[in-house]
Design a protein around this motif. Structure first.
Motif, PDB file in Angstrom:
ATOM      1  N   ALA A  80       0.788  -1.340  -0.011  1.00 38.76           N
ATOM      2  CA  ALA A  80       0.042  -0.026  -0.263  1.00 38.76           C
ATOM      3  C   ALA A  80       0.989   1.316  -0.039  1.00 38.76           C
ATOM      4  O   ALA A  80       0.513   2.049  -0.566  1.00 38.76           O
ATOM      5  CB  ALA A  80      -0.963  -0.140   1.236  1.00 38.76           C
ATOM      6  N   ALA A  81       1.977   1.190   1.105  1.00 34.53           N
ATOM      7  CA  ALA A  81       2.900   2.453   0.580  1.00 34.53           C
ATOM      8  C   ALA A  81       3.493   2.571  -0.483  1.00 34.53           C
ATOM      9  O   ALA A  81       3.767   3.755  -0.864  1.00 34.53           O
ATOM     10  CB  ALA A  81       3.856   2.163   2.145  1.00 34.53           C
ATOM     11  N   ASP A  82       3.876   1.274  -1.207  1.00 31.78           N
ATOM     12  CA  ASP A  82       4.661   1.487  -2.448  1.00 31.78           C
ATOM     13  C   ASP A  82       3.819   1.966  -3.443  1.00 31.78           C
ATOM     14  O   ASP A  82       4.304   2.579  -4.372  1.00 31.78           O
ATOM     15  CB  ASP A  82       5.104   0.006  -2.647  1.00 31.78           C
ATOM     16  CG  ASP A  82       6.020  -0.250  -3.974  1.00 31.78           C
ATOM     17  OD1 ASP A  82       6.987   0.415  -3.982  1.00 31.78           O
ATOM     18  OD2 ASP A  82       5.522  -0.682  -4.987  1.00 31.78           O
ATOM     19  N   ARG A  83       2.456   1.736  -3.401  1.00 34.89           N
ATOM     20  CA  ARG A  83       1.654   2.171  -4.525  1.00 34.89           C
ATOM     21  C   ARG A  83       1.576   3.702  -4.207  1.00 34.89           C
ATOM     22  O   ARG A  83       1.490   4.461  -5.388  1.00 34.89           O
ATOM     23  CB  ARG A  83       0.221   1.418  -4.266  1.00 34.89           C
ATOM     24  CG  ARG A  83      -0.125   0.100  -4.886  1.00 34.89           C
ATOM     25  CD  ARG A  83      -1.469  -0.472  -5.079  1.00 34.89           C
ATOM     26  NE  ARG A  83      -1.960  -0.410  -3.592  1.00 34.89           N
ATOM     27  CZ  ARG A  83      -2.006  -1.442  -2.886  1.00 34.89           C
ATOM     28  NH1 ARG A  83      -1.358  -2.479  -3.540  1.00 34.89           N
ATOM     29  NH2 ARG A  83      -2.734  -1.465  -1.678  1.00 34.89           N
ATOM     30  N   ASN A 133       5.049   4.682  -5.702  1.00 33.53           N
ATOM     31  CA  ASN A 133       5.425   4.304  -7.095  1.00 33.53           C
ATOM     32  C   ASN A 133       4.509   3.877  -7.929  1.00 33.53           C
ATOM     33  O   ASN A 133       4.547   3.381  -9.053  1.00 33.53           O
ATOM     34  CB  ASN A 133       6.166   3.261  -6.830  1.00 33.53           C
ATOM     35  CG  ASN A 133       7.756   3.675  -6.166  1.00 33.53           C
ATOM     36  OD1 ASN A 133       8.303   4.466  -6.340  1.00 33.53           O
ATOM     37  ND2 ASN A 133       7.909   2.702  -5.193  1.00 33.53           N
ATOM     38  N   GLY A 134       3.120   3.988  -7.722  1.00 35.58           N
ATOM     39  CA  GLY A 134       1.766   3.756  -8.565  1.00 35.58           C
ATOM     40  C   GLY A 134       1.645   4.829  -9.654  1.00 35.58           C
ATOM     41  O   GLY A 134       2.529   5.634  -9.773  1.00 35.58           O
ATOM     42  N   ASP A 148       2.558  10.307 -16.744  1.00 37.93           N
ATOM     43  CA  ASP A 148       3.220   9.070 -16.633  1.00 37.93           C
ATOM     44  C   ASP A 148       2.636   8.334 -18.073  1.00 37.93           C
ATOM     45  O   ASP A 148       2.132   8.909 -18.807  1.00 37.93           O
ATOM     46  CB  ASP A 148       3.191   8.379 -15.345  1.00 37.93           C
ATOM     47  CG  ASP A 148       1.610   7.859 -15.128  1.00 37.93           C
ATOM     48  OD1 ASP A 148       0.826   7.971 -15.992  1.00 37.93           O
ATOM     49  OD2 ASP A 148       1.076   7.716 -13.873  1.00 37.93           O
ATOM     50  N   SER A 149       3.307   6.908 -17.921  1.00 43.08           N
ATOM     51  CA  SER A 149       2.819   6.088 -18.978  1.00 43.08           C
ATOM     52  C   SER A 149       1.145   6.021 -19.556  1.00 43.08           C
ATOM     53  O   SER A 149       0.916   5.965 -20.578  1.00 43.08           O
ATOM     54  CB  SER A 149       3.421   4.730 -19.045  1.00 43.08           C
ATOM     55  OG  SER A 149       2.860   4.026 -17.799  1.00 43.08           O
ATOM     56  N   GLU A 150       0.370   6.213 -18.558  1.00 42.53           N
ATOM     57  CA  GLU A 150      -1.047   6.255 -18.459  1.00 42.53           C
ATOM     58  C   GLU A 150      -2.171   7.592 -18.369  1.00 42.53           C
ATOM     59  O   GLU A 150      -2.900   7.475 -18.946  1.00 42.53           O
ATOM     60  CB  GLU A 150      -1.763   5.017 -17.549  1.00 42.53           C
ATOM     61  CG  GLU A 150      -0.921   3.780 -17.846  1.00 42.53           C
ATOM     62  CD  GLU A 150      -1.537   2.782 -16.825  1.00 42.53           C
ATOM     63  OE1 GLU A 150      -2.687   2.739 -16.812  1.00 42.53           O
ATOM     64  OE2 GLU A 150      -0.673   2.085 -16.003  1.00 42.53           O
ATOM     65  N   TYR A 151      -1.360   8.481 -17.606  1.00 45.47           N
ATOM     66  CA  TYR A 151      -2.331   9.349 -16.952  1.00 45.47           C
ATOM     67  C   TYR A 151      -1.584  10.889 -17.407  1.00 45.47           C
ATOM     68  O   TYR A 151      -0.348  11.080 -17.474  1.00 45.47           O
ATOM     69  CB  TYR A 151      -2.593   9.258 -15.817  1.00 45.47           C
ATOM     70  CG  TYR A 151      -3.522   8.157 -15.318  1.00 45.47           C
ATOM     71  CD1 TYR A 151      -4.824   8.287 -15.511  1.00 45.47           C
ATOM     72  CD2 TYR A 151      -2.883   6.923 -15.163  1.00 45.47           C
ATOM     73  CE1 TYR A 151      -5.655   7.147 -15.201  1.00 45.47           C
ATOM     74  CE2 TYR A 151      -3.692   5.927 -14.679  1.00 45.47           C
ATOM     75  CZ  TYR A 151      -5.184   5.959 -14.900  1.00 45.47           C
ATOM     76  OH  TYR A 151      -6.040   5.074 -14.770  1.00 45.47           O
TER      77      TYR A 151
END
Length: 373
Positions: free
Chosen positions: A146-149, A152-153, A213-216
């Protein structure tokens, strides 16, 4: 999963003189044979042995499941199927092939029911410890992910505190607010053509891209606070992602950095603790399991062949190209020693009353399968 070795655990009366036949004739002499020496246990009464037979069957299955569970956990946590299966500093197969009763831990002056209780309690306590440790690791891993998302999400879910700057917001205004919207790149035109008309009092041309980013694409939009909720609700209908969770705060930014570092360290420690415990538990539970299996073979042998206990115990190994021969070997064993099924309870007449109570799965002699992963 690692290589599997299958065994038949066999007990026969010494009077059968089975060793040479098992070595030379059983499936053409292709199956390695190991003779196991078991001690003479404090047998007690035949009534107590019948009762113990049921208990041993239950614990045999429970401890087998425990060993499998520990293997699954190790394979999952280490992301490897090649984790070494070590029991008492030996490979698991070597441990059972050279098995000797541990008289130091499990003294033979104790009756069988006490030995079974000691062994099962030891193994099941370890099993519970591993399961608890695994649950702790799963919780720590979930918190870290959860913290990583957040860190780095993608722009629709990650923490934005290290991306945005104070000057990109209208701060401390009584009437105006700045909202953040993560817009999928394929909806860029839809957003730019329609955001100003989603609600009243959106500031014209206030949308600005502040990150990608790559998507948004991440936009800021300024509008009157009164219409902020209406605007974000309409944005969701357009399949954009309002980042209503974001409030600009230096304190929050520092807390998120700490959260990531703390959860990463906690997850790493929980993982290492689990691996150490699981490896130790595998060794100890497996050893307990095979000691339970040894008692079970002894008890069933007494109940089937009678007293005094004059039996030979064998391990017949099936692995590699020979693994498919287990069924064939069983048929050959029945062909050779099937006569024991008719005589097994006649050596001691008072065993007849127990015949229907004894484990009959492996008639006409004492035979169990064993799988070592």
């Amino acid at each position: 999963m690692g290589a599997i070795a299958n065994y038949l655990v066999l007990s026969l009366p010494q009077s059968t003189n089975a060793h040479d036949w098992l070595t030379q004739e059983l499936i053409g002499g292709k199956a390695p044979l190991y003779k196991i020496k078991l001690p003479d246990f404090q047998s007690g009464t035949l009534d107590s042995l019948v009762q113990e037979s049921d208990e041993l069957s239950k614990y045999d299955q429970q401890l087998s499941a425990s060993v499998s569970k520990v293997i699954d956990i190790l394979s999952t946590v280490t992301e490897s199927d090649s984790t070494s299966r070590v029991v008492n500093s030996k490979q698991a197969t070597d441990f059972i092939q050279s098995f000797t009763w541990n008289t130091t831990k499990y003294r033979l002056d104790k009756p069988i029911n006490q030995l079974v209780k000691i062994l099962s309690n030891e193994a099941l306590t370890l099993d519970n410890d591993v399961r608890t440790s695994y649950q702790n690791y799963q919780a720590a891993k979930s918190n870290f992910l959860a913290a990583d998302r957040k860190k780095n999400g993608d722009l629709s879910i990650k923490s934005l505190h290290e991306i945005v700057r104070p000057e990109q917001f209208v701060l401390d205004s009584e009437h105006l607010a700045t909202v953040l919207i993560a817009v999928p790149k394929n909806l860029k035109s839809d957003f730019e053509d329609s955001y100003e008309t989603l609600t009243q009092f959106v500031i014209p041309r206030s949308a600005a891209v502040i990150a990608t980013d790559s998507e948004y694409l991440l936009y800021t939009v300024t509008l009157f606070k009164k219409y902020q909720q209406e605007f974000t609700a309409a944005a969701r209908e357009h399949k954009w992602h309002p980042r209503t969770d974001f409030i600009y705060s230096e304190e929050t930014l520092n807390n998120l950095r700490k959260e990531f570092d703390i959860t990463r360290a906690t997850e790493s420690k929980a993982k290492n603790d689990l691996i150490r415990l699981a490896k130790t538990a595998y060794s100890d539970i497996f050893a307990c399991w095979f000691h339970i299996r040894a008692i079970r073979v002894y008890v069933e042998s007494v109940l089937r062949y009678g007293l005094p206990p004059q039996f030979d115990y064998y391990l017949i190994k099936f692995d590699g190209a020979n693994a498919k021969n287990v069924s064939k070997a069983k048929k050959e064993l029945i062909g050779k020693f099937g006569f024991l099924g008719g005589d097994g309870f006649s050596n001691t007449s008072n065993l007849h009353e127990y015949a229907s109570l004894v484990d009959t799965e492996y008639e006409p002699f004492v035979l169990y399968e064993l799988e070592v992963v």
